[in-house]
Enzyme design. Structure first.
Site, PDB file in Angstrom:
ATOM      1  N   THR A  26      -2.286 -20.239   1.258  1.00  0.00           N
ATOM      2  CA  THR A  26      -2.540 -21.460   0.488  1.00  0.00           C
ATOM      3  C   THR A  26      -2.209 -22.651   1.375  1.00  0.00           C
ATOM      4  OG1 THR A  26      -1.921 -20.318  -1.540  1.00  0.00           O
ATOM      5  CG2 THR A  26      -2.015 -22.730  -1.621  1.00  0.00           C
ATOM      6  N   LYS A  74      -7.791 -23.441  -5.384  1.00  0.00           N
ATOM      7  CA  LYS A  74      -6.418 -22.918  -5.426  1.00  0.00           C
ATOM      8  C   LYS A  74      -5.420 -24.029  -5.774  1.00  0.00           C
ATOM      9  CE  LYS A  74      -2.703 -20.461  -4.519  1.00  0.00           C
ATOM     10  NZ  LYS A  74      -2.209 -19.223  -5.058  1.00  0.00           N
ATOM     11  N   LYS A  76       5.490 -26.495  -1.279  1.00  0.00           N
ATOM     12  CA  LYS A  76       4.487 -26.784  -0.236  1.00  0.00           C
ATOM     13  C   LYS A  76       3.100 -26.982  -0.855  1.00  0.00           C
ATOM     14  CE  LYS A  76       2.662 -23.172   1.214  1.00  0.00           C
ATOM     15  NZ  LYS A  76       1.532 -22.342   0.769  1.00  0.00           N
TER      16      LYS A  76
END
Ligand code: NAP
Length: 286
Positions: free
Chosen positions: A93, A166, A234
């Site tokens: 990701t 995502k 993150k």
């Protein structure tokens, strides 16, 4: 097709095993060498000594490492040795911009951003949701690899669009994990039988993957990864940057960055994100 796997962490080790079951995996590599040697011994495949040797040995490389800089570092080492026409599938990701930069680094090969959702359970059971971006012909060539890893596989558009999908998912996960942690702290304070509660409400309208799979962590007050707090933080930084391009600040993203900042400051960054319960339980004096 000969496939190599790079990044044998909580997700990657399971995903590599599923490629092995599908008869596709020939080579593995991990920064911490002991992990690649152990998995190679388990599966009877090759633990490559370097990323360049992975690239030279295979027709497709699947990457699943932690963050943007890690992907760019890995791709920069793979790129010079990749065979012409080979596939590079990044399941990490990262931002859409990182996917575009990585794709530029592997010209002559086909890059697809293929981030995944479904947790370590989805990785283990090969039921991941996979969100892909990149050349449609390359996506079709990659389908047998993706089909070995997941059940719901969607091509969203050009490079970076998988990562944009995502990021959308990660915003929902942020709101849901906090709602689950708040609800469980409330239920605990009410003196409810919590296991029965999860069994029951898990079938109700307020349920979610996180409630069914991670509320039990909150009952046990044990938060093994799973999906690490620092990795979701993150992801939310990525969402913050993507929204900022529209001049927008997203309240759910900001709230959870605050929560995760507090958990990381207390030393819980490597716990599963269900550790959010540590803070909501404190609301009730726990
Ligand atoms: P993890 O358990 O922390 O594993 C990270 C992996 O990346 C390890 O193999 C690590 O190697 C490797 N790595 C980190 N930095 C590297 C670098 N600079 N160069 C080479 N390798 C490097 O993380 P994870 O949970 O498997 O997550 C991997 C990716 O999938 C992340 O982008 C995450 O956001 C995403 N994801 C995770 C979940 C989940 O539920 N866990 C779900 C969906 C997506 P070492 O072994 O040497 O540390």
């Amino acid at each position: 097709m000969r496939v190599g796997f790079v990044g044998l962490g909580a997700m990657g080790a399971h995903m590599a095993r599923n490629l092995h079951r599908a008869g596709l995996l020939t080579t593995v590599w991990n920064r911490t060498v002991q992990k690649s040697q152990a998995l190679a011994a388990e599966l009877g495949c090759h633990a490559a000594p370097s990323l360049a040797s992975v690239a030279a040995e295979v027709d497709a490389v699947v990457i699943c490492v932690a963050a943007d800089a890690d992907v760019l570092d890995v791709v920069s080492q793979l790129a010079p040795a990749l065979k012409a026409g080979s596939l590079v599938l990044d399941c990490s990701t990262v931002s859409a911009q990182t996917a575009q930069r990585a794709a530029e680094m592997v010209r002559g090969s086909e890059f697809l951003d293929c981030p995944v959702s479904g947790g370590v359970e989805g990785a283990r059971d090969a039921t991941l949701v996979i969100m892909a971006g990149g050349n449609p012909q390359a996506f079709e060539r990659a389908r047998p690899i993706l089909a070995a890893l997941g059940k719901t596989i969607t091509h969203f558009g050009p490079i970076g669009s998988g990562e944009a999908a995502k990021a959308t998912n990660q915003i929902m996960c942020a709101g849901i994990i906090e709602a689950v942690a708040e609800a469980m702290a409330f239920a605990h304070a009410q003196g409810l039988p919590l296991t029965q509660l999860v069994d029951t409400l898990g079938k109700g309208a307020g349920s979610s993957w996180y409630f069914v799979h991670r509320a039990p962590n909150m009952i046990r007050e044990s938060y093994p990864p799973g999906f690490k707090v620092r990795l979701h933080a993150k992801d939310l930084e990525i969402c913050r940057d993507m929204a900022a391009r529209f001049g927008v600040t997203l309240p759910v993203v900001e709230r959870m960055l605050e929560v995760y900042g507090e958990l990381m400051a207390r030393g819980y960054g490597d716990e599963d994100i269900s550790a959010t319960y540590r803070l909501t339980a404190e609301l009730f004096g726990a």
